[in-house]
Write an enzyme that holds these catalytic residues in place. Structure first.
Site: not given
Ligand SMILES: NC(=O)c1ccc[n+]([C@@H]2O[C@H](COP(=O)([O-])OP(=O)(O)OC[C@H]3O[C@@H](n4cnc5c(N)ncnc54)[C@H](O)[C@@H]3O)[C@@H](O)[C@H]2O)c1
Length: 329
Positions: A156, A158-159, A185, A219
């Site tokens: 995650y 590094e991606g 978060n 903590t």
């Molecule tokens: N929620 C957080 O606190 C948070 C924090 C940092 C970054 N993010 C980033 O925000 C974005 C959304 O996060 P989220 O919390 O809504 O997570 P989530 O898992 O609810 O949403 C991610 C969505 O992407 C879809 N998905 C996953 N792999 C896929 C693929 N290969 N092709 C098409 N769709 C795909 C999933 O089905 C899902 O609907 C993500 O990129 C996440 O890394 C979220």
């Protein structure tokens, strides 16, 4: 007068692609873009997202859903792209780590390729995880991070770092308009109930009357941003001047310890759950707090919704979800 208004609406209406639009953040983003009068194309492979999150949009005349995996090219015509597709919680992204890296890296290449062909703006949902286990506190955008490249979280972290590199190389090499948000978060209704994230975990455990599991001694601190604030920040970033590329931190800088969060959830749900302590998972950062100076000066953005107000909405959502699940069994 009416004709004038309709013409203006039509002029400003865009077709907007939201990848990951059936997920937690993506579905709220789709709602807000539709509220603003845009057409929304939601592309999602439903790995962690669910049709339940977008059920209410099913008959909306400006909303369209396509089941699509972003690791494959997508050929559509849009004016803007929000690239959110990627599982976001450790239980989900560690389930198939190779696919997680592909989603970030191949997904970025495919969506950037689409944006290049369409000459349109593209926003990347990056993450505070690019800072790893930070040695600088709070984290500013010019901090390069402290990331383990071969650990369980690396697929995650590094991606997402590689996706940022791709965004900036496309920008430098092809002059593309990019926007990179580093999201911290975020919580709220439509979070996955069993994604192991701290807010959803604590609420589900408290509502079930189970003890709340704290990893470590409780903590370690986190900052929690309510979803409405975050979506507002993403949309402001997308609408910013062409020269604004980010990265820009989006998150709530108010810190709470994990134990404080657990105690607040227990009080607000009226639960009699106790607290149980377990070992910290590997590479779990001890402290995470955004410095949002850039967001507040450049985007005039800062979070407005306090933890208790946000938790009230989130607890109500999980309570409904739990009652619906109980009614089905
Ligand atoms: N929620 C957080 O606190 C948070 C924090 C940092 C970054 N993010 C980033 O925000 C974005 C959304 O996060 P989220 O919390 O809504 O997570 P989530 O898992 O609810 O949403 C991610 C969505 O992407 C879809 N998905 C996953 N792999 C896929 C693929 N290969 N092709 C098409 N769709 C795909 C999933 O089905 C899902 O609907 C993500 O990129 C996440 O890394 C979220």
């Amino acid at each position: 007068m009416l004709r004038h208004r309709v013409a203006r609406l039509y002029d400003s209406r865009k077709r907007i692609l939201v990848t990951g639009g059936a997920g937690f953040l993506g579905s709220h983003l789709c709602d807000r873009l539709l509220e603003q009068g845009h057409e929304v194309l939601c592309a999602d492979n439903l790995f962690t997202g669910t049709k339940r999150n977008i059920d209410h949009l099913h008959n909306h005349p400006r909303f369209e859903f396509i089941r699509h995996d972003v690791t494959f090219p997508l050929f559509v015509e849009v004016d803007e792209i929000y690239n959110l597709a990627c599982p976001a919680s450790p239980v989900h992204y560690q389930h198939d780590p190779v696919q997680t890296t592909k989603t970030s890296v191949h997904g970025a290449i495919n969506m950037l390729g689409l944006a290049k062909r369409l000459r349109c703006r593209i926003l990347q949902a990056s993450t505070s995880e690019v800072y790893g286990d930070p040695q600088v506190h709070p984290q500013t955008e010019d901090y390069w991070g402290h990331v383990n490249p071969i650990g369980l979280r690396s697929c995650y972290d590094e991606g997402k770092r590689c996706a940022e590199t791709l965004f900036f190389d496309y920008h430098r090499q092809h002059g593309m308009e990019i926007k990179v948000a580093r999201i911290f978060n975020t919580y709220g209704p439509r979070m996955h109930p069993r994604d192991g994230r701290v807010v959803s975990n604590f609420i589900m455990q408290a509502l079930a009357g189970d003890d709340i599991t704290i990893f470590g001694d409780g903590t370690q601190s986190r900052s929690f941003c309510y979803v409405d604030d975050l979506i507002d920040g993403l949309m402001r970033l997308m609408a910013s001047e062409p020269g604004i590329t980010g990265p820009i931190n989006l998150g709530n800088p108010v810190e709470f310890t994990i134990r404080e969060l657990a105690e607040t959830v227990i009080r607000m749900t009226g639960s009699d759950s106790g607290l149980v302590y377990r070992d910290l998972p590997s590479d779990d950062p001890l402290q995470r707090q955004p410095d949002i100076t850039r967001a507040s000066t450049i985007l005039k953005w800062e979070p407005k919704i306090g933890l208790e107000d946000g938790l009230t909405e989130t607890i109500a959502y999980f309570r409904d979800l739990q009652q619906a699940e109980e009614a089905r069994t």
